[in-house]
Design a protein around this motif. Structure first.
Motif, PDB file in Angstrom:
ATOM      1  N   SER A   1       0.964  -0.980  -0.075  1.00 45.57           N
ATOM      2  CA  SER A   1       0.017   0.106   0.097  1.00 45.57           C
ATOM      3  C   SER A   1       0.954   1.122   0.059  1.00 45.57           C
ATOM      4  O   SER A   1       2.086   1.204   0.503  1.00 45.57           O
ATOM      5  N   THR A   2       0.342   2.286  -0.567  1.00 42.45           N
ATOM      6  CA  THR A   2       1.150   3.603  -0.646  1.00 42.45           C
ATOM      7  C   THR A   2       0.247   4.832  -0.231  1.00 42.45           C
ATOM      8  O   THR A   2      -0.891   5.006  -0.589  1.00 42.45           O
ATOM      9  N   HIS A   3       0.981   5.450   0.537  1.00 44.46           N
ATOM     10  CA  HIS A   3       0.449   6.751   1.056  1.00 44.46           C
ATOM     11  C   HIS A   3       0.758   8.032   0.377  1.00 44.46           C
ATOM     12  O   HIS A   3       1.977   8.124   0.151  1.00 44.46           O
TER      13      HIS A   3
ATOM     14  N   ILE B   1      -6.677   0.255   4.681  1.00 43.03           N
ATOM     15  CA  ILE B   1      -7.210  -1.099   4.139  1.00 43.03           C
ATOM     16  C   ILE B   1      -5.974  -2.061   4.295  1.00 43.03           C
ATOM     17  O   ILE B   1      -6.701  -3.148   4.746  1.00 43.03           O
ATOM     18  N   ALA B   2      -5.147  -1.759   3.923  1.00 41.74           N
ATOM     19  CA  ALA B   2      -3.948  -2.952   4.028  1.00 41.74           C
ATOM     20  C   ALA B   2      -3.672  -3.113   5.538  1.00 41.74           C
ATOM     21  O   ALA B   2      -3.494  -4.535   5.806  1.00 41.74           O
ATOM     22  N   GLY B   3      -3.929  -2.257   6.520  1.00 43.77           N
ATOM     23  CA  GLY B   3      -3.597  -2.436   8.045  1.00 43.77           C
ATOM     24  C   GLY B   3      -4.753  -3.833   8.532  1.00 43.77           C
ATOM     25  O   GLY B   3      -4.410  -4.603   9.169  1.00 43.77           O
TER      26      GLY B   3
ATOM     27  N   ALA C   1       4.212  -1.272   3.799  1.00 47.81           N
ATOM     28  CA  ALA C   1       3.625   0.257   3.766  1.00 47.81           C
ATOM     29  C   ALA C   1       4.693   1.222   3.106  1.00 47.81           C
ATOM     30  O   ALA C   1       5.594   1.471   3.754  1.00 47.81           O
ATOM     31  N   ASP C   2       4.206   1.655   2.107  1.00 49.33           N
ATOM     32  CA  ASP C   2       5.065   2.719   1.337  1.00 49.33           C
ATOM     33  C   ASP C   2       4.632   4.012   1.723  1.00 49.33           C
ATOM     34  O   ASP C   2       3.591   4.386   1.683  1.00 49.33           O
TER      35      ASP C   2
ATOM     36  N   PHE D   1      -1.389   2.766  15.375  1.00 49.57           N
ATOM     37  CA  PHE D   1      -2.483   1.447  15.407  1.00 49.57           C
ATOM     38  C   PHE D   1      -2.244   0.592  14.152  1.00 49.57           C
ATOM     39  O   PHE D   1      -2.090  -0.821  14.215  1.00 49.57           O
ATOM     40  N   PHE D   2      -2.235   1.167  13.028  1.00 56.09           N
ATOM     41  CA  PHE D   2      -2.237   0.341  11.749  1.00 56.09           C
ATOM     42  C   PHE D   2      -0.730   0.135  11.476  1.00 56.09           C
ATOM     43  O   PHE D   2      -0.265  -1.200  11.053  1.00 56.09           O
ATOM     44  N   ILE D   3       0.046   0.936  11.482  1.00 56.19           N
ATOM     45  CA  ILE D   3       1.590   0.799  10.816  1.00 56.19           C
ATOM     46  C   ILE D   3       2.255  -0.187  11.924  1.00 56.19           C
ATOM     47  O   ILE D   3       3.244  -0.728  11.524  1.00 56.19           O
TER      48      ILE D   3
END
Length: 442
Positions: free
Chosen positions: A146-148, A156-158, A170-171, A198-200
């Motif tokens: 996924s890319t931010h 979504i990926a988390g 995680a990009d 929380f996600f990362i």
């Protein structure tokens, strides 16, 4: 390997950010991997779209575009020719309305300091998660990338990582809670950081575009971060048209891309042109300055303010391929660096696009120590000229007097930043990280 890419930025969206995940899909598939992409269905609110984008390079990549916007933000036939305003710079009642909504939204969000919270892209999360889970039932992917930004792809990926325990990369093209252009204020700043953590915290592998941003992320999460710079796809220039301008004696300087009003300051440059216009008669016959972009901050107002309309212009928005042709047809490329030097690690895809244009880059900004300014100088593709209107004016005056613009590109440096090489570098790093994880688990 089966790789799922989750990204909002993706063609036909005509942005630099879309080129990064596009290059992964293109080259990872060529390397023999099975790649699928989940992205948003693109609408006027997203920006300039290129309806003629060539998808032939992704013929073996499945791309799933997911609807998520309310109807009033979607293209409708009742607002003129079907979807025309999605792909051209021509205005319609609806496109004007959307631009006004975006402008008002930014003002409100900035004043409240809400940052990326309540982003409209968050409406994509629920339908995208449903699609990802259904996809996994028939195609058990090995890795999610996924890319931010925006944050939605990471969210979504988390969630997918927590449910399916898939290897997750995680990009960060841009930072999230440490962002350089969406300011947050208490208590939203705390909430945003908690959501990100929380996600990362579940991510197996982090990547970003520069070493300074790498350091920020490493400090924030205590995780190893791998630097995968933005780059340029050499294949994009193979079929370009010839020169875009008439053969005349004019010196042409251009800017292409977005201007972020709060982070890039174009006024010193335009004031420099005003000073030059005062002392050099007939400047409009010698010089033409063009700003190509979908969002150009205060440039139009500043052109009016300094009475530069005769030789500083904002042409219509163009496709990515047309922009690449134009970049190769001028005397110099303008790059407005970030004003806040605490974010000196910002290294956008635009700078790499410029570096491969075969034309000198003029870096304007506060410091020659930023990642972008250093890279331009290291690669020999341009020069840093600061943000003093007097100095800029003198430098352009020298150009008009036929003095040489510094330009001696290094093939060795440029060779590091092709999209193909960077895609291979990233995939190799992912494979090695996966192998280490399996080894430690066993």
């Amino acid at each position: 390997m089966k790789i799922l890419i989750i990204t909002h930025e993706f063609p036909p969206l005509n942005t630099i950010g879309a080129q990064r995940p596009y290059s992964w899909a293109k080259y990872w598939n060529r390397m023999g991997h099975d790649v699928k992409v989940i992205t948003t269905q693109k609408e006027p609110i997203d920006g300039f779209l290129n309806k003629n984008f060539d998808y032939s390079q992704l013929s073996n990549v499945e791309i799933k575009e997911i609807e998520y916007l309310p109807d009033f933000l979607k293209a409708k036939k009742s607002f003129g020719q079907e979807n025309d305003f999605l792909f051209t710079s021509s205005k319609s009642a609806k496109s004007d309305c959307i631009e006004n909504l975006k402008r008002i939204s930014k003002i409100i969000r900035a004043s409240i300091g809400i940052g990326s919270l309540l982003s409209i892209r968050n409406l994509w999360i629920k339908p995208a998660l449903k699609e990802v889970q259904e996809l996994y039932q028939e195609w058990k992917f090995d890795c999610v990338v996924s890319t931010h930004g925006p944050p939605a792809p990471h969210i979504i990926a988390g969630i997918t990582k927590r449910k399916l325990d898939i290897f997750w990369v995680a990009d960060y093209r841009d930072l999230w809670s440490q962002t350089h252009y969406l300011g947050t204020k208490f208590p939203f700043s705390v909430l945003q950081k908690l959501i990100e953590s929380f996600f990362i915290s579940q991510a197996d592998f982090l990547t970003t575009v520069s070493d300074p941003l790498n350091k920020k992320l490493n400090t924030q999460f205590g995780k190893h971060v791998f630097t995968i710079e933005n780059g340029f796809d050499i294949e994009e220039v193979l079929s370009l048209e010839q020169k875009a301008f008439p053969k005349d004696a004019k010196i042409r300087l251009i800017y292409t891309g977005t201007i972020r009003r709060s982070q890039q300051n174009t006024e010193p440059f335009l004031k420099a042109l005003y000073l030059l216009n005062q002392k050099r008669d007939g400047l409009q016959k010698e010089l033409e300055v063009l700003f190509y972009g979908f969002q150009l901050g205060d440039v139009a107002k500043q052109i009016q303010k300094y009475s530069l309309c005769s030789f500083v212009k904002i042409p219509k928005a163009l496709s990515h391929q047309e922009i690449l042709t134009i970049q190769r047809s001028v005397n110099g490329l303008l790059f407005f660096d970030w004003e806040d030097i605490s974010y000196e690690g910002i290294l956008t895809g635009k700078i790499f696009e410029y570096m491969y244009a075969g034309v000198p880059i003029l870096v304007l900004g506060k410091s020659s120590k930023t990642a972008a300014a250093r890279l331009v100088c290291e690669s020999g593709t341009g020069i840093f000229i600061g943000n003093s209107p007097e100095n800029i004016s003198q430098y352009i005056d020298n150009i008009l007097n036929q003095e040489h613009i510094v330009y001696s590109p290094s093939k060795e440096v440029l060779s590091r930043y092709t999209r193909e090489k960077l895609a291979k570098k990233m995939l190799q790093a992912i494979i090695e990280a996966q192998q280490k994880k399996v080894f430690h688990e066993t």
